[in-house]
Motif scaffolding. Structure first.
Motif, PDB file in Angstrom:
ATOM      1  N   VAL A   1      50.317  43.172  29.809  1.00 42.82           N
ATOM      2  CA  VAL A   1      50.404  42.668  31.181  1.00 42.82           C
ATOM      3  C   VAL A   1      49.010  42.358  31.700  1.00 42.82           C
ATOM      4  O   VAL A   1      48.056  43.077  31.404  1.00 42.82           O
ATOM      5  N   VAL A   2      48.896  41.300  32.488  1.00 43.08           N
ATOM      6  CA  VAL A   2      47.645  40.974  33.166  1.00 43.08           C
ATOM      7  C   VAL A   2      47.902  40.819  34.655  1.00 43.08           C
ATOM      8  O   VAL A   2      49.017  40.538  35.088  1.00 43.08           O
ATOM      9  N   GLY A   3      46.841  41.017  35.435  1.00 40.38           N
ATOM     10  CA  GLY A   3      46.962  40.900  36.877  1.00 40.38           C
ATOM     11  C   GLY A   3      45.652  41.235  37.548  1.00 40.38           C
ATOM     12  O   GLY A   3      44.577  40.922  37.026  1.00 40.38           O
ATOM     13  N   GLU A   4      45.727  41.888  38.692  1.00 45.09           N
ATOM     14  CA  GLU A   4      44.542  42.311  39.435  1.00 45.09           C
ATOM     15  C   GLU A   4      44.779  43.705  39.978  1.00 45.09           C
ATOM     16  O   GLU A   4      45.917  44.106  40.233  1.00 45.09           O
TER      17      GLU A   4
ATOM     18  N   ARG B   1      35.531  51.140  43.603  1.00 45.48           N
ATOM     19  CA  ARG B   1      34.503  50.617  44.514  1.00 45.48           C
ATOM     20  C   ARG B   1      35.088  49.722  45.591  1.00 45.48           C
ATOM     21  O   ARG B   1      34.366  49.164  46.414  1.00 45.48           O
ATOM     22  N   GLY B   2      36.403  49.546  45.594  1.00 43.56           N
ATOM     23  CA  GLY B   2      37.045  48.719  46.608  1.00 43.56           C
ATOM     24  C   GLY B   2      37.060  47.245  46.270  1.00 43.56           C
ATOM     25  O   GLY B   2      37.457  46.427  47.102  1.00 43.56           O
ATOM     26  N   GLU B   3      36.632  46.864  45.061  1.00 42.67           N
ATOM     27  CA  GLU B   3      36.703  45.474  44.625  1.00 42.67           C
ATOM     28  C   GLU B   3      38.053  45.204  43.973  1.00 42.67           C
ATOM     29  O   GLU B   3      38.802  46.133  43.649  1.00 42.67           O
ATOM     30  N   ARG B   4      38.380  43.917  43.770  1.00 46.98           N
ATOM     31  CA  ARG B   4      39.590  43.521  43.073  1.00 46.98           C
ATOM     32  C   ARG B   4      39.180  42.886  41.755  1.00 46.98           C
ATOM     33  O   ARG B   4      38.469  41.889  41.736  1.00 46.98           O
TER      34      ARG B   4
ATOM     35  N   PHE C   1      35.095  39.704  42.658  1.00 47.05           N
ATOM     36  CA  PHE C   1      36.539  39.501  42.590  1.00 47.05           C
ATOM     37  C   PHE C   1      36.923  38.777  41.318  1.00 47.05           C
ATOM     38  O   PHE C   1      36.229  37.866  40.857  1.00 47.05           O
ATOM     39  N   SER C   2      38.050  39.170  40.740  1.00 52.92           N
ATOM     40  CA  SER C   2      38.695  38.400  39.681  1.00 52.92           C
ATOM     41  C   SER C   2      40.166  38.748  39.656  1.00 52.92           C
ATOM     42  O   SER C   2      40.581  39.818  40.112  1.00 52.92           O
TER      43      SER C   2
ATOM     44  N   SER D   1      37.842  33.906  39.025  1.00 57.20           N
ATOM     45  CA  SER D   1      36.862  34.934  39.358  1.00 57.20           C
ATOM     46  C   SER D   1      35.791  34.361  40.273  1.00 57.20           C
ATOM     47  O   SER D   1      35.463  33.169  40.203  1.00 57.20           O
ATOM     48  N   ALA D   2      35.249  35.221  41.113  1.00 55.78           N
ATOM     49  CA  ALA D   2      34.073  34.850  41.895  1.00 55.78           C
ATOM     50  C   ALA D   2      32.856  34.814  40.984  1.00 55.78           C
ATOM     51  O   ALA D   2      32.710  35.639  40.080  1.00 55.78           O
ATOM     52  N   THR D   3      32.000  33.827  41.210  1.00 54.85           N
ATOM     53  CA  THR D   3      30.762  33.703  40.444  1.00 54.85           C
ATOM     54  C   THR D   3      29.617  34.344  41.220  1.00 54.85           C
ATOM     55  O   THR D   3      29.785  34.795  42.354  1.00 54.85           O
ATOM     56  N   THR D   4      28.451  34.357  40.618  1.00 54.84           N
ATOM     57  CA  THR D   4      27.287  34.908  41.305  1.00 54.84           C
ATOM     58  C   THR D   4      26.933  34.093  42.540  1.00 54.84           C
ATOM     59  O   THR D   4      26.306  34.595  43.464  1.00 54.84           O
TER      60      THR D   4
END
Length: 383
Positions: free
Chosen positions: A70-73, A78-81, A103-104, A119-122
């Protein structure tokens, strides 16, 4: 067009927290447990596997392959996703990391364990990604000129589909990428400004939705390798969305009806003919996934208005409560995917009695439809 993303349990938490005088980032363990939202695998034999989290108080499962990975989020400590992958049959959750941001989310997985998502990038942009087999290594798939992209599906040859923001960020278009993440190609639209892809089968047929020349949002299917976009029509209303496709080309999704309701549908092979799957007694149903035998999963409201996960038999026959296969202590309110073994990813939350006092008088008593991976993937945005 503004993208509307309906909220689930964690959205209710963010809204309720100020009214309750609670800081979400430092919620008590009891509060976090009361609102714990996690994916489970419901097996055909009734066995249920709780997938847990990456340390936070919620996780969502979006894709499942034939070995039950399974994949997901998930929320982290640390409170990140962060995106995750599990082992076979949902055992063990591994953090896939990010492209440099905080985030990802993972939306699709093939049978070799290649994972796709966003995903969020730098730089703070949102980009589609792909991993190697077994979820190893995250590669940025980039865009076709706009600021963001998201990968929503992958087949066993490694072809990837999703959507990207067009130059100037005035709209978004569906894309397909060749095996191994090579070469992003714009799939165009049904004549309108935007489109988005949600699934792909092993012959490369792609499904999703697109605006038409008349301004309606309609489900579409392409030919092999993403060639040619065909309008699948509707159930009589002004919008439809295709959520998934199997290897015979049967498509599942949801559509407005002539009566103004929203119903799940299934098509025949090759996307031919749209059949209304009905509901569990209420006015609304939404199909999220389909396997190669034509079993469809999603959610529907019942006669009293409560939201429940459903599953059908082969070729979409006979919508029934997912809980009829297993005795679950929690409320299972959405089914998001099904593999060829009949394993279903579902989302569960504690029964309302465990947090009813916290919600009393606030008037928020139901969960809205989840917008998980398609921009504008809901009735309000498409109608």
């Amino acid at each position: 067009m503004k993208t509307i993303r309906p909220f689930g349990t964690r959205g209710l938490i963010l809204i309720l927290a100020p009214a309750l005088g609670i800081s979400v980032g430092f919620a008590s363990p009891a509060f976090a447990q009361a609102f714990r939202e996690v994916p489970v695998i419901v097996n055909p034999d009734g066995k249920v596997t709780d997938l847990g989290t990456l340390g936070g108080f919620f996780s969502n499962g979006y894709g499942i392959n034939d070995s039950g990975q399974v994949v997901g989020e998930s929320a982290t400590t640390r409170g990140e996703r962060h995106a995750f992958i599990t082992g076979p049959d949902g055992m063990g959750m591994t953090d896939l990391g990010t492209l440099g941001g905080s985030f990802s989310a993972a939306y699709g997985i093939n049978d070799s364990g290649q994972v796709v998502g966003e995903s969020a990038t730098t730089r703070g942009e949102r980009h589609a990604f792909i991993t190697g087999p077994g979820g190893m290594g995250m590669t940025d798939l980039g865009t076709l000129g706009g600021s963001s992209s998201s990968a929503t599906g992958i087949n066993d040859s490694g072809q990837v589909v999703g959507w990207y923001r067009t130059t100037g960020d005035f709209g978004y278009h569906a894309f397909i990428i060749g095996p191994g993440g090579m070469g992003m190609t714009d799939l165009g639209t049904l004549g309108g400004s935007s489109s988005s892809a949600s699934g792909i089968n092993d012959s490369g047929q792609v499904v999703g939705w697109s605006y038409t020349t008349g301004g309606e949002g309609h489900a579409f299917i392409t030919g092999p390798d993403g060639m040619g976009m065909t309008d699948l029509g509707t159930l009589g209303g002004n919008f439809s969305v295709a959520s998934g496709i199997n290897d015979s080309g049967q498509v599942a999704g949801y559509s407005a009806t002539t009566g103004g309701e929203t119903h799940a549908f299934i098509t025949g092979p090759g996307g031919m003919g749209m059949t209304d799957l009905g509901t569990l007694g209420g006015s609304y149903s939404y199909a999220s996934g389909i396997n190669d035998s034509g079993q469809v999963v999603g959610w529907s409201d019942a006669t009293g208005g409560a939201r429940h996960a459903f599953i059908t038999g082969p070729d979409g026959m006979g919508m029934t409560y997912l809980t009829s296969f297993a005795d679950l202590p929690d409320r299972v309110y959405d089914a998001l995917g099904i593999n060829n073994q009949g394993q279903v990813i579902a989302l569960s939350v504690p029964e309302p009695a465990s947090y009813a006092l916290m919600l009393a008088g606030l008037g928020l008593v139901s969960f809205m439809a989840r917008g998980k991976k398609l921009p504008g993937n809901n009735q309000s945005a498409l109608s």
